[in-house]
Design a protein around this motif. Structure first.
Motif, PDB file in Angstrom:
ATOM      1  N   ASN A   1      -2.316   1.376   0.612  1.00 22.29           N
ATOM      2  CA  ASN A   1      -1.631   0.125   0.927  1.00 22.29           C
ATOM      3  C   ASN A   1      -0.194   0.113   0.405  1.00 22.29           C
ATOM      4  O   ASN A   1       0.724  -0.324   1.101  1.00 22.29           O
TER       5      ASN A   1
ATOM      6  N   GLN B   1       3.148   0.090   2.733  1.00 26.01           N
ATOM      7  CA  GLN B   1       4.167  -0.953   2.627  1.00 26.01           C
ATOM      8  C   GLN B   1       5.569  -0.352   2.530  1.00 26.01           C
ATOM      9  O   GLN B   1       6.513  -0.860   3.135  1.00 26.01           O
TER      10      GLN B   1
ATOM     11  N   TYR C   1      -3.772  -7.271   1.820  1.00 27.94           N
ATOM     12  CA  TYR C   1      -3.546  -6.148   0.903  1.00 27.94           C
ATOM     13  C   TYR C   1      -2.249  -5.405   1.161  1.00 27.94           C
ATOM     14  O   TYR C   1      -1.827  -4.607   0.337  1.00 27.94           O
ATOM     15  N   THR C   2      -1.641  -5.637   2.284  1.00 28.24           N
ATOM     16  CA  THR C   2      -0.402  -4.923   2.600  1.00 28.24           C
ATOM     17  C   THR C   2       0.766  -5.873   2.771  1.00 28.24           C
ATOM     18  O   THR C   2       1.758  -5.529   3.403  1.00 28.24           O
TER      19      THR C   2
END
Length: 162
Positions: A98, A102, A124-125
């Motif tokens: 993740n 990003q 989560y990202t």
């Protein structure tokens, strides 16, 4: 909707919900771009392989988005996955993926010249992407997918008790 509302960017790691959010936005003319990890459109060389080969990877496409702007880093993502398999515990691997993802998505977002953007990303990202979006004055929309690591720990603890 005002003209400023028609500039949505969806940042999505994986094919969650078969790209439901970007598909709907594209259908109503609001999707500026989909930023994703892997995109295997119909012209991609992997589609020359027999259908049984790499089917899950080749499912990273949706025909309703064939005219959408899709930005991906397929080769880099596949290399990352191959080099990090088995490297750490499942949750640690997810979090490492993740964070890496990003950083890749941020490289694409920093090339966006417009200021009036609404950025959608899943839980989560989203953190680093939203920090950048807020810095630019963009609107942000969070898609929460599950309770996260706390739930994973509770489930693991319960399984140990059984």
């Amino acid at each position: 909707m005002t003209n400023n509302d028609s500039n949505w960017i969806c940042c999505q790691l994986g094919a969650r919900e078969h790209y439901a959010i970007p598909r709907v936005l594209h259908q109503i003319g609001q999707l500026k771009a989909l930023v994703t990890d892997i995109w295997i459109d119909r012209q991609h060389p992997l589609n020359c392989l027999p259908k049984s080969y790499l089917s899950s990877l080749r499912a990273r496409y949706h025909p309703q988005l064939k005219t959408a702007i899709v930005k991906s880093f397929t080769s880099n993502q596949v290399i990352w996955e191959m080099t990090h398999r088995g490297e750490s515990q499942e949750w640690e691997l997810i979090m490492a993926r993740n964070l890496w993802w990003q950083k890749q998505a941020l490289k694409m977002l920093t090339q966006e010249p417009q200021d009036h953007i609404t950025l959608f990303a899943y839980s989560y990202t989203a953190l680093e992407l939203f920090k950048y979006a807020k810095y630019r004055g963009w609107k942000t929309i969070l898609g929460q997918i599950d309770p996260g690591i706390i739930e994973a720990q509770l489930v693991a603890k319960k399984e140990q008790l059984n």
